[in-house]
Write a protein that holds these residues in place. Structure first.
Motif, PDB file in Angstrom:
ATOM      1  N   UNK A  70      24.134  -8.243  47.233  1.00  0.00           N
ATOM      2  CA  UNK A  70      23.707  -9.064  46.094  1.00  0.00           C
ATOM      3  C   UNK A  70      23.122  -8.133  45.040  1.00  0.00           C
ATOM      4  N   UNK A  71      23.945  -7.771  44.065  1.00  0.00           N
ATOM      5  CA  UNK A  71      23.634  -6.652  43.190  1.00  0.00           C
ATOM      6  C   UNK A  71      22.676  -6.998  42.055  1.00  0.00           C
ATOM      7  N   UNK A  72      22.255  -8.246  41.952  1.00  0.00           N
ATOM      8  CA  UNK A  72      21.196  -8.529  40.984  1.00  0.00           C
ATOM      9  C   UNK A  72      19.837  -8.105  41.531  1.00  0.00           C
ATOM     10  N   UNK A  73      19.787  -7.819  42.838  1.00  0.00           N
ATOM     11  CA  UNK A  73      18.587  -7.233  43.423  1.00  0.00           C
ATOM     12  C   UNK A  73      18.608  -5.735  43.139  1.00  0.00           C
ATOM     13  N   UNK A  74      17.539  -5.221  42.538  1.00  0.00           N
ATOM     14  CA  UNK A  74      17.522  -3.839  42.067  1.00  0.00           C
ATOM     15  C   UNK A  74      17.679  -2.840  43.201  1.00  0.00           C
ATOM     16  N   UNK A  75      17.050  -3.106  44.350  1.00  0.00           N
ATOM     17  CA  UNK A  75      17.136  -2.169  45.460  1.00  0.00           C
ATOM     18  C   UNK A  75      18.556  -2.103  46.010  1.00  0.00           C
ATOM     19  N   UNK A  76      19.242  -3.242  46.076  1.00  0.00           N
ATOM     20  CA  UNK A  76      20.614  -3.229  46.566  1.00  0.00           C
ATOM     21  C   UNK A  76      21.549  -2.521  45.594  1.00  0.00           C
ATOM     22  N   UNK A  77      21.229  -2.569  44.307  1.00  0.00           N
ATOM     23  CA  UNK A  77      22.006  -1.768  43.352  1.00  0.00           C
ATOM     24  C   UNK A  77      21.905  -0.282  43.706  1.00  0.00           C
ATOM     25  N   UNK A  78      20.683   0.178  43.907  1.00  0.00           N
ATOM     26  CA  UNK A  78      20.487   1.596  44.240  1.00  0.00           C
ATOM     27  C   UNK A  78      21.152   1.952  45.564  1.00  0.00           C
ATOM     28  N   UNK A  79      21.043   1.057  46.543  1.00  0.00           N
ATOM     29  CA  UNK A  79      21.654   1.318  47.844  1.00  0.00           C
ATOM     30  C   UNK A  79      23.168   1.455  47.706  1.00  0.00           C
ATOM     31  N   UNK A  80      23.791   0.622  46.873  1.00  0.00           N
ATOM     32  CA  UNK A  80      25.240   0.692  46.666  1.00  0.00           C
ATOM     33  C   UNK A  80      25.645   2.028  46.052  1.00  0.00           C
ATOM     34  N   UNK A  81      24.821   2.545  45.139  1.00  0.00           N
ATOM     35  CA  UNK A  81      25.102   3.846  44.536  1.00  0.00           C
ATOM     36  C   UNK A  81      25.040   4.944  45.589  1.00  0.00           C
ATOM     37  N   UNK A  82      24.012   4.901  46.440  1.00  0.00           N
ATOM     38  CA  UNK A  82      23.882   5.908  47.485  1.00  0.00           C
ATOM     39  C   UNK A  82      25.035   5.835  48.479  1.00  0.00           C
ATOM     40  N   UNK A  83      25.446   4.621  48.831  1.00  0.00           N
ATOM     41  CA  UNK A  83      26.579   4.442  49.744  1.00  0.00           C
ATOM     42  C   UNK A  83      27.849   5.012  49.125  1.00  0.00           C
ATOM     43  N   UNK A  84      28.068   4.744  47.840  1.00  0.00           N
ATOM     44  CA  UNK A  84      29.259   5.246  47.154  1.00  0.00           C
ATOM     45  C   UNK A  84      29.303   6.772  47.177  1.00  0.00           C
ATOM     46  N   UNK A  85      28.157   7.399  46.925  1.00  0.00           N
ATOM     47  CA  UNK A  85      28.110   8.863  46.947  1.00  0.00           C
ATOM     48  C   UNK A  85      28.389   9.404  48.344  1.00  0.00           C
ATOM     49  N   UNK A  86      27.810   8.759  49.352  1.00  0.00           N
ATOM     50  CA  UNK A  86      28.020   9.223  50.726  1.00  0.00           C
ATOM     51  C   UNK A  86      29.490   9.098  51.118  1.00  0.00           C
ATOM     52  N   UNK A  87      30.137   8.021  50.709  1.00  0.00           N
ATOM     53  CA  UNK A  87      31.560   7.848  51.013  1.00  0.00           C
ATOM     54  C   UNK A  87      32.398   8.893  50.290  1.00  0.00           C
ATOM     55  N   UNK A  88      32.084   9.139  49.029  1.00  0.00           N
ATOM     56  CA  UNK A  88      32.849  10.106  48.243  1.00  0.00           C
ATOM     57  C   UNK A  88      32.759  11.492  48.852  1.00  0.00           C
ATOM     58  N   UNK A  89      31.591  11.835  49.398  1.00  0.00           N
ATOM     59  CA  UNK A  89      31.435  13.152  50.023  1.00  0.00           C
ATOM     60  C   UNK A  89      32.296  13.295  51.263  1.00  0.00           C
ATOM     61  N   UNK A  90      32.734  12.157  51.806  1.00  0.00           N
ATOM     62  CA  UNK A  90      33.604  12.170  52.991  1.00  0.00           C
ATOM     63  C   UNK A  90      35.067  11.910  52.632  1.00  0.00           C
ATOM     64  N   UNK A  91      35.390  11.959  51.346  1.00  0.00           N
ATOM     65  CA  UNK A  91      36.762  11.747  50.915  1.00  0.00           C
ATOM     66  C   UNK A  91      37.203  10.308  50.972  1.00  0.00           C
ATOM     67  N   UNK A  92      36.241   9.364  50.906  1.00  0.00           N
ATOM     68  CA  UNK A  92      36.572   7.940  50.940  1.00  0.00           C
ATOM     69  C   UNK A  92      36.062   7.300  49.653  1.00  0.00           C
ATOM     70  N   UNK A  93      36.594   6.123  49.358  1.00  0.00           N
ATOM     71  CA  UNK A  93      36.331   5.514  48.065  1.00  0.00           C
ATOM     72  C   UNK A  93      35.817   4.091  48.253  1.00  0.00           C
TER      73      UNK A  93
END
Length: 327
Positions: A70-93
């Motif tokens: 639920x991305x209107x929650x500020x903390x979940x927005x940040x968590x999604x960004x961190x997850x995206x970066x972690x996936x990208x570092x593993x060659x996933x999108x």
């Protein structure tokens, strides 16, 4: 080759590398920074783009991971960004979708992930007990963050020790002398996997404080009206415990509009320790999570669920938004 789609082999020939080395460099998985830059620069020059359908047909995998919260929650927005970066570092999108605190919207997102043939899904579930999680077949690695998906056996999970967090937050207010406390909770389905509100009532009874429970929308702006109603009248609480920092910021605005000073007239405790918590005035007292460790634990389970699942405990961070209640 005008008008003809460039292939990975064309790119490999142009940079003088093997197919595997070219693929790794293009995704930033392996290779020196110079090689990665050279491959990506040549790809742009040739107009080469990855064909996800062809890749899926060739490998049986899309390389895509669905991320839902639920991305209107500020903390979940940040968590999604961190997850995206972690996936990208593993060659996933990542394919990010906003469930908007709505189970029906979450069901549509699950159907979308199925249609997109994602390899995995990292979800902060609105309703962890819903049956629609079964639509993601056993070939899809699913990891739930915060609550276990009780209807989909075999899913990975990262669990939160909300009992400790709720107890610590209310005990902090009670220890300062607050005896009438408001609980501002997100308007989410009440399920066995999300016991925070139930826990709050039992903790308040044990501490000997009166708890006034209200539910509010996840978005800060929409929650201000609910927070204002909680703070209206002579019997208003002297402290407010918010089950997200987004709601705590709504309480800040409602208090200011009502002419209440923090913490002289009202104490506020949040939950999550969003990066803004230290920047607002006064700084927000809140419960903090180890976000990097949570993301690592979640992403690593795309390779297989942990047994037992990791459990994270929030820690109280005391700032200027809490003090003894007014006389």
């Amino acid at each position: 080759m005008a008008g003809q789609r460039r292939t990975l082999q064309d790119l490999a020939d142009a940079v003088g590398l093997s197919l595997a080395a070219t693929s790794y460099a293009l995704r930033g998985v392996r290779g020196s920074p110079e090689t990665i830059h050279r491959v990506r620069e040549k790809a742009d020059e040739l107009g080469y783009t990855v064909d996800p359908i062809a890749r899926a047909l060739a490998s049986g995998r899309t390389g895509s991971v669905g991320v839902s919260g639920s991305l209107r929650d500020l903390w979940q927005q940040d968590l999604s960004v961190l997850v995206t970066r972690a996936l990208r570092s593993r060659g996933r999108y990542a394919t990010i979708a906003d469930a908007d605190a709505d189970p029906e919207q979450e069901r549509l997102i699950v159907e979308q992930f199925v249609a997109q043939r994602v390899d995995g899904a990292l979800v902060s579930p609105v309703d962890p007990t819903a049956t629609y999680w079964r639509l993601l077949g056993p070939e899809v690695a699913v990891v739930a963050i915060g609550d276990a998906l009780t209807t989909r056996p075999g899913s990975g999970s990262v669990l939160f020790d909300n009992k400790y967090g709720v107890d610590a937050a209310l005990a902090h207010l009670a220890g300062l002398g607050h005896r009438r406390i408001g609980l501002l909770a997100p308007a989410l389905p009440s399920t066995p996997g999300r016991p925070a509100q139930v826990l709050a009532a039992s903790v308040a009874e044990r501490l000997g404080v009166s708890l006034i429970e209200v539910s509010a929308p996840a978005a800060t702006a929409d929650a201000v009206e609910v927070a204002a109603a909680l703070l209206a009248g002579p019997s208003r609480p002297t402290g407010v415990f918010c089950l997200s920092d987004s709601l705590a910021f709504a309480a800040y605005r409602a208090a200011r509009d009502a002419g209440l000073r923090l913490p002289d007239d009202l104490s506020v405790v949040g939950y999550d320790d969003h990066q803004l918590a230290a920047l607002v005035d006064p700084g927000l007292t809140t419960m903090a999570w180890d976000e990097d460790a949570i993301v690592e634990a979640a992403v690593s389970q795309l390779e297989g669920p942990a047994d037992p699942p990791p459990v994270f405990r929030p820690e109280l961070v005391v700032r200027g938004s809490t003090a003894e209640p007014p006389d």
